[in-house]
Design a protein around this motif. Sequence first.
Motif, PDB file in Angstrom:
ATOM      1  N   PRO A  33      38.238  27.085  46.126  1.00  0.00           N
ATOM      2  CA  PRO A  33      37.209  27.669  46.551  1.00  0.00           C
ATOM      3  C   PRO A  33      35.891  27.698  45.709  1.00  0.00           C
ATOM      4  CG  PRO A  33      38.700  29.114  45.593  1.00  0.00           C
ATOM      5  CD  PRO A  33      39.505  27.939  45.246  1.00  0.00           C
ATOM      6  N   ARG A  35      31.554  27.892  44.728  1.00  0.00           N
ATOM      7  CA  ARG A  35      30.168  27.845  44.756  1.00  0.00           C
ATOM      8  C   ARG A  35      29.515  27.892  43.403  1.00  0.00           C
ATOM      9  NH1 ARG A  35      27.430  32.418  48.010  1.00  0.00           N
ATOM     10  NH2 ARG A  35      27.998  34.062  46.606  1.00  0.00           N
ATOM     11  N   ARG A  37      29.832  26.246  40.561  1.00  0.00           N
ATOM     12  CA  ARG A  37      30.728  26.227  39.341  1.00  0.00           C
ATOM     13  C   ARG A  37      30.843  24.648  38.871  1.00  0.00           C
ATOM     14  NH1 ARG A  37      34.601  30.221  37.763  1.00  0.00           N
ATOM     15  NH2 ARG A  37      33.946  32.305  38.666  1.00  0.00           N
ATOM     16  N   ARG A  74      36.500  34.252  48.886  1.00  0.00           N
ATOM     17  CA  ARG A  74      37.465  33.493  48.297  1.00  0.00           C
ATOM     18  C   ARG A  74      38.498  32.944  49.408  1.00  0.00           C
ATOM     19  NH1 ARG A  74      42.058  33.802  45.666  1.00  0.00           N
ATOM     20  NH2 ARG A  74      42.828  32.132  44.353  1.00  0.00           N
ATOM     21  N   ASP A  98      42.084  28.220  41.975  1.00  0.00           N
ATOM     22  CA  ASP A  98      40.700  28.634  41.270  1.00  0.00           C
ATOM     23  C   ASP A  98      40.137  27.218  40.409  1.00  0.00           C
ATOM     24  OD1 ASP A  98      41.142  31.189  42.175  1.00  0.00           O
ATOM     25  OD2 ASP A  98      41.215  32.075  39.949  1.00  0.00           O
ATOM     26  N   VAL A  99      39.008  27.102  40.484  1.00  0.00           N
ATOM     27  CA  VAL A  99      38.366  26.178  40.071  1.00  0.00           C
ATOM     28  C   VAL A  99      38.491  26.234  38.314  1.00  0.00           C
ATOM     29  CG1 VAL A  99      35.817  27.149  39.734  1.00  0.00           C
ATOM     30  CG2 VAL A  99      36.224  24.632  40.067  1.00  0.00           C
ATOM     31  N   ASP A 100      38.544  27.258  37.945  1.00  0.00           N
ATOM     32  CA  ASP A 100      38.560  27.443  36.471  1.00  0.00           C
ATOM     33  C   ASP A 100      40.036  27.323  35.719  1.00  0.00           C
ATOM     34  OD1 ASP A 100      39.272  29.937  37.160  1.00  0.00           O
ATOM     35  OD2 ASP A 100      37.571  31.039  36.942  1.00  0.00           O
ATOM     36  N   TYR A 135      51.493  40.258  40.975  1.00  0.00           N
ATOM     37  CA  TYR A 135      50.325  39.377  40.725  1.00  0.00           C
ATOM     38  C   TYR A 135      50.541  38.237  41.341  1.00  0.00           C
ATOM     39  CZ  TYR A 135      46.838  36.710  38.370  1.00  0.00           C
ATOM     40  OH  TYR A 135      45.794  35.994  38.271  1.00  0.00           O
ATOM     41  N   GLY A 138      45.114  33.143  41.172  1.00  0.00           N
ATOM     42  CA  GLY A 138      44.974  31.858  40.128  1.00  0.00           C
ATOM     43  C   GLY A 138      45.228  30.749  41.108  1.00  0.00           C
ATOM     44  N   TRP A 160      34.499  40.253  44.825  1.00  0.00           N
ATOM     45  CA  TRP A 160      35.852  40.062  43.940  1.00  0.00           C
ATOM     46  C   TRP A 160      36.841  40.948  44.320  1.00  0.00           C
ATOM     47  CZ3 TRP A 160      38.493  42.656  40.364  1.00  0.00           C
ATOM     48  CH2 TRP A 160      39.404  41.940  39.444  1.00  0.00           C
ATOM     49  N   GLU A 163      42.178  40.238  47.205  1.00  0.00           N
ATOM     50  CA  GLU A 163      42.692  39.372  48.071  1.00  0.00           C
ATOM     51  C   GLU A 163      43.922  38.715  47.778  1.00  0.00           C
ATOM     52  OE1 GLU A 163      40.403  38.374  45.889  1.00  0.00           O
ATOM     53  OE2 GLU A 163      41.765  36.629  45.368  1.00  0.00           O
ATOM     54  N   MET A 190      42.296  29.706  31.682  1.00  0.00           N
ATOM     55  CA  MET A 190      41.448  29.895  32.343  1.00  0.00           C
ATOM     56  C   MET A 190      40.197  29.873  31.772  1.00  0.00           C
ATOM     57  SD  MET A 190      39.876  33.174  35.023  1.00  0.00           S
ATOM     58  CE  MET A 190      39.170  33.941  33.653  1.00  0.00           C
ATOM     59  N   HIS A 193      34.493  33.204  31.433  1.00  0.00           N
ATOM     60  CA  HIS A 193      33.223  33.103  32.267  1.00  0.00           C
ATOM     61  C   HIS A 193      33.008  34.673  32.553  1.00  0.00           C
ATOM     62  CE1 HIS A 193      35.477  34.104  35.977  1.00  0.00           C
ATOM     63  NE2 HIS A 193      36.257  33.461  35.679  1.00  0.00           N
ATOM     64  N   ASP A 196      30.454  36.130  38.740  1.00  0.00           N
ATOM     65  CA  ASP A 196      29.098  35.287  39.222  1.00  0.00           C
ATOM     66  C   ASP A 196      28.347  36.263  40.151  1.00  0.00           C
ATOM     67  OD1 ASP A 196      29.962  32.262  39.234  1.00  0.00           O
ATOM     68  OD2 ASP A 196      31.985  33.567  39.579  1.00  0.00           O
TER      69      ASP A 196
HETATM   70  C1  UD2 Z   1      40.896  36.480  39.652  1.00  0.00           C
HETATM   71  C2  UD2 Z   1      42.098  35.537  40.058  1.00  0.00           C
HETATM   72  C3  UD2 Z   1      41.740  34.859  41.359  1.00  0.00           C
HETATM   73  C4  UD2 Z   1      41.113  35.732  42.357  1.00  0.00           C
HETATM   74  C5  UD2 Z   1      40.018  36.786  41.686  1.00  0.00           C
HETATM   75  C6  UD2 Z   1      39.564  37.838  42.747  1.00  0.00           C
HETATM   76  C7  UD2 Z   1      42.856  34.721  37.900  1.00  0.00           C
HETATM   77  C8  UD2 Z   1      43.084  33.840  37.123  1.00  0.00           C
HETATM   78  N1  UD2 Z   1      42.399  34.575  39.129  1.00  0.00           N
HETATM   79  O1  UD2 Z   1      39.977  35.535  39.096  1.00  0.00           O
HETATM   80  O2  UD2 Z   1      42.678  34.192  41.763  1.00  0.00           O
HETATM   81  O3  UD2 Z   1      42.240  36.697  42.950  1.00  0.00           O
HETATM   82  O4  UD2 Z   1      40.415  37.235  40.480  1.00  0.00           O
HETATM   83  O5  UD2 Z   1      38.869  37.490  43.784  1.00  0.00           O
HETATM   84  O6  UD2 Z   1      43.254  35.964  37.642  1.00  0.00           O
HETATM   85  N2  UD2 Z   1      33.962  31.171  42.883  1.00  0.00           N
HETATM   86  C9  UD2 Z   1      33.156  30.348  42.686  1.00  0.00           C
HETATM   87  N3  UD2 Z   1      31.844  30.832  42.719  1.00  0.00           N
HETATM   88  C10 UD2 Z   1      31.524  32.124  42.726  1.00  0.00           C
HETATM   89  C11 UD2 Z   1      32.621  32.811  42.800  1.00  0.00           C
HETATM   90  C12 UD2 Z   1      33.962  32.592  42.705  1.00  0.00           C
HETATM   91  O7  UD2 Z   1      33.365  28.992  42.854  1.00  0.00           O
HETATM   92  O8  UD2 Z   1      30.356  32.485  42.504  1.00  0.00           O
HETATM   93  C13 UD2 Z   1      35.593  30.595  43.063  1.00  0.00           C
HETATM   94  C14 UD2 Z   1      35.885  29.846  41.788  1.00  0.00           C
HETATM   95  O9  UD2 Z   1      37.070  28.831  42.211  1.00  0.00           O
HETATM   96  C15 UD2 Z   1      36.788  30.792  40.998  1.00  0.00           C
HETATM   97  C16 UD2 Z   1      37.436  31.812  42.006  1.00  0.00           C
HETATM   98  O10 UD2 Z   1      36.555  31.696  43.096  1.00  0.00           O
HETATM   99  O11 UD2 Z   1      37.635  30.351  40.045  1.00  0.00           O
HETATM  100  C17 UD2 Z   1      37.669  33.284  41.627  1.00  0.00           C
HETATM  101  O12 UD2 Z   1      36.409  33.948  41.169  1.00  0.00           O
HETATM  102  P1  UD2 Z   1      36.423  34.311  39.443  1.00  0.00           P
HETATM  103  O13 UD2 Z   1      36.922  33.045  38.740  1.00  0.00           O
HETATM  104  O14 UD2 Z   1      35.086  34.793  39.331  1.00  0.00           O
HETATM  105  O15 UD2 Z   1      37.429  35.459  39.367  1.00  0.00           O
HETATM  106  P2  UD2 Z   1      38.598  35.467  38.216  1.00  0.00           P
HETATM  107  O16 UD2 Z   1      38.561  34.634  37.167  1.00  0.00           O
HETATM  108  O17 UD2 Z   1      38.746  37.425  37.917  1.00  0.00           O
END
Ligand code: UD2
Length: 249
Positions: A33, A35, A37, A74, A98-100, A135, A138, A160, A163, A190, A193, A196
């Motif tokens: 998923p 946008r 990044r 997502r 996730d992309v990261d 959990y 990722g 966020w 899901e 990860m 970051h 977003d």
């Molecule tokens: C956590 C979870 C993720 C998801 C999210 C809640 C981990 C490692 N991952 O990630 O699986 O459940 O919480 O939604 O714990 N993205 C974009 N552009 C944006 C926003 C999101 O590309 O503007 C994509 C991208 O692939 C990113 C993913 O969505 O890696 C999850 O978003 P995040 O990385 O901001 O959320 P995070 O790290 O809390």
Amino acid sequence: MEQLVELNTYVEFGGHYKPPDCIPLQRIAIIIPFRNREHHLRHWLYYLHPILRRQQGEYGIYVIEQAGENTFNRAKLLNVGFVEASKENNYDCFIFSDVDIVPENDRNLYRCSQNPRHLACAMDKFGYKLPYTGYFGGVVAFTKEQYLKINGFSNNYWGWGTEDDDTYKRVTLSGMSVDRPDRNIGRTKMIRHQRDKGNEVNEKNYVVYNRMKYTRNQDGYISLKYSLIKIEKNQLFTKITVDIGKPPS
Ligand code: UD2
Ligand code: MN
């Protein structure tokens, strides 16, 4: 990106790879998923192509981009990825990542197994262990059958959070359990970051979550609606840009 292409000449245009000297047991679509990044995507491609090649899988990389500025969704993008990748190839296994996130260990096989598989089970940001039993965030892997059995992911989580818990609950309510690699093998990093813009925490997601027991058969793969904007083939990945609408007001 040019350097990345030079480093990974074995990858076929569009981000596909097939081992030259064996017949892989699974055809794998990796769905990301996305946008805004680009920097994380470069990082991901740099690490993952060599790992996936060493794992001798047949795979294709699909970056599913949400067009516009509406709140990010997502899980809906993941459903789009399942549908669009399936149009291209008869994939058996879908890995939603996730992309990261980058695995630290080659033995964390990017493959499907008996049950839906949680590949990012020991993340650096959670001290290399599960933050809680259910959990499921990722990186996760579903066979086509497992994905259809849970009716895919919910389309109703805008912004966020939660899901991934919804997906876990779909799995258990469908009578399956979750497979995970050993904690040492499942280590992942990860990229650090900030949250977003356009992906703020959404309190309404808890309401969706509390109702899901009753709504999951209607909300998911079966009810997915979006419009395709563009399919862009790059050397190391296929990018699919879609309009997935906006949250209800
Ligand atoms: C956590 C979870 C993720 C998801 C999210 C809640 C981990 C490692 N991952 O990630 O699986 O459940 O919480 O939604 O714990 N993205 C974009 N552009 C944006 C926003 C999101 O590309 O503007 C994509 C991208 O692939 C990113 C993913 O969505 O890696 C999850 O978003 P995040 O990385 O901001 O959320 P995070 O790290 O809390
Ligand atoms: Mn992240």
